[in-house]
Design an enzyme around this catalytic site. Structure first.
Site, mmCIF file in Angstrom:
data_model
loop_
_atom_site.group_PDB
_atom_site.id
_atom_site.type_symbol
_atom_site.label_atom_id
_atom_site.label_comp_id
_atom_site.label_asym_id
_atom_site.label_seq_id
_atom_site.Cartn_x
_atom_site.Cartn_y
_atom_site.Cartn_z
ATOM 1 N N ARG A 295 0.867 -1.190 0.000
ATOM 2 C CA ARG A 295 0.000 0.000 0.000
ATOM 3 C C ARG A 295 0.904 1.241 0.000
ATOM 4 O O ARG A 295 1.219 1.796 1.047
ATOM 5 C CB ARG A 295 -0.896 0.014 1.240
ATOM 6 C CG ARG A 295 -2.040 -0.997 1.220
ATOM 7 C CD ARG A 295 -2.937 -0.820 2.437
ATOM 8 N NE ARG A 295 -4.203 -1.503 2.286
ATOM 9 C CZ ARG A 295 -4.439 -2.760 2.682
ATOM 10 N NH1 ARG A 295 -3.502 -3.467 3.261
ATOM 11 N NH2 ARG A 295 -5.632 -3.303 2.505
ATOM 12 N N ARG A 331 1.138 -1.231 -5.255
ATOM 13 C CA ARG A 331 -0.094 -0.566 -5.683
ATOM 14 C C ARG A 331 0.171 0.924 -5.732
ATOM 15 O O ARG A 331 0.706 1.501 -4.781
ATOM 16 C CB ARG A 331 -1.224 -0.845 -4.692
ATOM 17 C CG ARG A 331 -2.448 0.011 -5.005
ATOM 18 C CD ARG A 331 -3.626 -0.320 -4.153
ATOM 19 N NE ARG A 331 -3.523 0.235 -2.824
ATOM 20 C CZ ARG A 331 -4.388 -0.029 -1.861
ATOM 21 N NH1 ARG A 331 -5.377 -0.866 -2.084
ATOM 22 N NH2 ARG A 331 -4.274 0.505 -0.685
ATOM 23 N N ASN A 452 -12.257 -5.503 0.473
ATOM 24 C CA ASN A 452 -12.705 -4.493 1.448
ATOM 25 C C ASN A 452 -13.592 -3.460 0.756
ATOM 26 O O ASN A 452 -14.697 -3.167 1.198
ATOM 27 C CB ASN A 452 -11.508 -3.771 2.086
ATOM 28 C CG ASN A 452 -10.468 -4.748 2.610
ATOM 29 O OD1 ASN A 452 -10.811 -5.877 2.929
ATOM 30 N ND2 ASN A 452 -9.229 -4.322 2.681
ATOM 31 N N ASP A 453 -13.071 -2.912 -0.342
ATOM 32 C CA ASP A 453 -13.879 -1.945 -1.082
ATOM 33 C C ASP A 453 -14.975 -2.635 -1.885
ATOM 34 O O ASP A 453 -16.072 -2.097 -2.022
ATOM 35 C CB ASP A 453 -12.991 -1.089 -1.995
ATOM 36 C CG ASP A 453 -12.342 0.044 -1.223
ATOM 37 O OD1 ASP A 453 -13.043 0.674 -0.406
ATOM 38 O OD2 ASP A 453 -11.133 0.279 -1.395
ATOM 39 N N ARG A 463 -17.471 1.358 4.579
ATOM 40 C CA ARG A 463 -16.649 0.508 5.447
ATOM 41 C C ARG A 463 -16.166 1.245 6.687
ATOM 42 O O ARG A 463 -15.739 0.640 7.659
ATOM 43 C CB ARG A 463 -15.445 -0.067 4.662
ATOM 44 C CG ARG A 463 -14.490 0.960 4.176
ATOM 45 C CD ARG A 463 -13.519 0.413 3.139
ATOM 46 N NE ARG A 463 -12.271 -0.062 3.713
ATOM 47 C CZ ARG A 463 -11.172 -0.310 3.004
ATOM 48 N NH1 ARG A 463 -11.188 -0.166 1.680
ATOM 49 N NH2 ARG A 463 -10.076 -0.735 3.565
ATOM 50 N N CYS A 500 -6.467 -9.612 -2.410
ATOM 51 C CA CYS A 500 -5.592 -8.966 -1.427
ATOM 52 C C CYS A 500 -6.380 -8.241 -0.347
ATOM 53 O O CYS A 500 -5.811 -7.650 0.548
ATOM 54 C CB CYS A 500 -4.609 -8.013 -2.104
ATOM 55 S SG CYS A 500 -5.437 -6.647 -2.921
HETATM 56 C C1 PEP Z 1 -9.402 -3.504 -0.666
HETATM 57 O O1 PEP Z 1 -10.155 -2.566 -0.917
HETATM 58 O O2 PEP Z 1 -9.797 -4.676 -0.451
HETATM 59 C C2 PEP Z 1 -7.943 -3.303 -0.577
HETATM 60 C C3 PEP Z 1 -7.100 -4.310 -0.490
HETATM 61 O O3 PEP Z 1 -7.480 -2.024 -0.541
HETATM 62 P P1 PEP Z 1 -7.650 -1.040 0.708
HETATM 63 O O4 PEP Z 1 -8.119 -1.834 1.882
HETATM 64 O O5 PEP Z 1 -6.327 -0.423 0.954
HETATM 65 O O6 PEP Z 1 -8.671 -0.072 0.229
HETATM 66 MG MG MG Z 2 -9.381 -0.707 -1.679
#
Ligand code: PEP
Ligand code: MG
Length: 538
Positions: A295, A331, A452-453, A463, A500
């Site tokens: 990240r 990324r 996550n997103d 979130r 990821c």
């Molecule tokens: C996600 O969104 O799953 C991700 C890996 O990126 P981040 O949590 O940094 O938004």
């Molecule tokens: Mg993300």
């Protein structure tokens, strides 16, 4: 004894004293001073403390990062001893009868502006440094502790909430665990706690009382409890629980060097997620096969100005070199939403999660993007680099990105700078990317699913919103079908597919992902061996 419950974001048990964390913000005030000589003496003392801090930072950096990285603290020390700078501060206090904080701050601003207007590149670069040293002295004067923790021994940090940029600046060596009253388990702060490998609870029903400072406590990240002032019986029980957990972790060490292979021979790549160079230690200690998500935006957090190409190059080079040829997927900048950086001067938005963030900023402020791409390509000569782009929603975005990448490669070639072949991929974390994944797969070499997103956008649940944590469900059939569709379309278009997001470490789904055909799972370093164990038992 008080028992509070919270939402655990990382297993483990921590026992220690509570440290009540307060927001580290100093608002500059101009005050009239009567006893100017005493104020000058106060400044001299603060300058002495700042010099000692720079000394220890120099030695810490020398040990951890080498001479080149440590030099900056030596430069700062010299600047803090500059006669003109010191005279300006002393005479402001004496002549204008102002407080030391004000005199240091204004002198810092004036010197910074003077440096910035110089023609010489080296002197220009000093304009940030003079601001930095002035801030350091002001913080000492105002009693703000660097890293936020004024304790010699490690503590359990108790806070209202922590932003990602506050978290990255904390002195990790001083934290046993953290407990926050607010915060969401899906936030980047929670993700950072996982990468730091410390037990953490968020959304804990605890009062933030001054009297808790220094009180003995236990953070039980296994059952999500925070016990303040445990009685003898509870303390003993928690010591046993901590030992059992550590034994379990030691058992996992036996899997180091083993394959991530199912009993019927399916091999999966298990990679790790990182946010900084220190995390590489944990990646190596846990025997991850590569880095599936670096990240990079964490490099941009907790500072006053953009990291230069050179600074970024050094960071990527270090990660790539230390990984010794194993793949490192960087990324590109994913700033915005909860990851706010003042110097970007991002507009205030009604809906930041759906706003100006990540690749949208990079395709708009192309210079920032190119600086990062140049740094990554230059560093690619030192290992096996791959790049992935966040928040993609359309094929045209990736086509534009590829044009910019080509420009960067052409520039480097003209400058005679060598670089290696770099795999390009995208994060699949928007429903739009899933729906056009068949077309996107033809443009890139890999997909990495950001669950996550993807959960947030698929379920229309922020979130960050702690009151919706109970319905933010990454196991929702809609999310799982999105994952399945991405894997199928990725493979159809010739791209390999990984996950990821945090869901990758959920071992109740490992078999499901393998049945779907997943190629790679990238998790916090601390979960690598547990995931290997789960794969080997399938
Ligand atoms: C996600 O969104 O799953 C991700 C890996 O990126 P981040 O949590 O940094 O938004
Ligand atoms: Mg993300």
């Amino acid at each position: 004894m008080i028992i509070c419950s919270g939402k655990s974001v990382l297993k483990g048990v921590a026992i220690g004293k509570i440290y009540l964390y307060k927001k580290q913000e100093y608002v500059l005030e101009k005050k009239q001073i009567e006893d100017t000589e005493a104020e000058i003496a106060r400044f001299e003392l603060a300058k002495e403390t700042a010099t000692q801090q720079l000394d220890s930072l120099y030695h810490k950096a020398l040990e951890e990062a080498g001479e080149e990285q440590a030099m900056i603290f030596d430069v700062h020390k010299m600047m803090l001893d500059d006669g003109d700078y010191l005279d300006s501060i002393r005479s402001m206090i004496r002549d204008d009868k102002v407080n030391a904080e004000y005199a240091v701050s204004i002198t810092g601003d004036n010197f910074s502006a003077a440096f910035a207007s110089m023609d010489d590149e080296y002197m220009k670069a000093r304009s940030i440094d003079v601001l930095d040293i002035s801030k350091r002295v002001v913080n000492v004067l105002a009693g703000i502790v660097e890293g936020g923790i004024a304790s010699e021994s490690p503590v359990i940090l108790l806070a209202d909430d922590l932003s990602p940029s506050e978290t990255v600046q904390l002195d990790k060596s001083k934290i046993l665990a953290f407990v926050t009253k607010n915060g969401s388990a899906n936030s980047h702060t929670a993700i950072l706690a996982r990468s730091m490998n410390i037990p953490a609870l968020v959304k804990t029903d605890v009062a933030l009382l001054e009297e808790y400072n220094g009180v003995q406590a236990v953070v039980d990240g296994i059952d999500g409890t925070f016990i303040i002032n445990p009685d003898e019986g509870m303390a003993q029980k928690m010591i046993r629980k901590k030992m059992d957990y550590e034994k379990e972790r030691t058992e996992l060490q036996k899997l180091i060097g083993k394959d991530n292979v199912t009993t019927d021979g399916r091999r999966i790549n298990v990679y790790a997620n990182i946010g900084n160079t220190q995390d590489v230690d944990k990646v190596l200690a846990n025997d991850a096969g590569g880095i599936g998500l670096f990240r990079s935006e964490f490099i941009y957090l907790g500072r006053d100005d953009y990291p230069t190409e050179e600074e970024q190059f050094e960071i990527y080079k270090e990660v790539l070199s230390r990984m010794g040829g194993k793949k490192v997927i960087i990324r590109t900048l994913d700033i915005g939403a909860d990851k706010q950086v003042d110097y970007f001067e991002l507009p205030k938005e009604e809906n930041p999660a759906m706003g100006y963030r990540a690749i949208r900023i990079c395709l708009d402020r192309v210079n920032i993007f190119k600086t990062q791409l140049r740094a990554i390509y230059r560093a690619s000569a030192f290992g096996t680099a791959a790049i992935m782009f966040p928040m993609i929603i359309s094929v045209s975005e990736i086509q534009r990105i590829k044009e910019i990448v080509e420009e960067v490669k052409t520039e480097l070639t003209h400058e005679g700078i060598s670089f290696n072949q770099v795999e390009l991929g995208i994060m699949v974390e928007t429903p739009a990317a899933v729906m056009v994944s068949e077309e996107l797969a033809k443009e890139v070499e890999f997909f990495s699913i950001g669950t996550n997103d993807l959960t947030q956008y698929t379920l229309a649940i922020d979130r960050q919103n702690q009151s919706l944590d109970n319905i933010y469900d990454s196991h929702h059939p809609a999310v799982l079908r999105m994952i399945q569709m991405t894997i199928e379309n990725g493979h159809k278009g010739g791209a390999w597919v990984g996950i990821c997001g945090e869901l990758a470490s959920d071992t109740t789904l490992t078999k499901t992902f393998i049945d779907m055909g997943i190629d790679e799972l990238s998790v916090s370093p601390t979960y690598v061996l547990g995931l290997r164990k789960a794969i080997r038992e399938i």
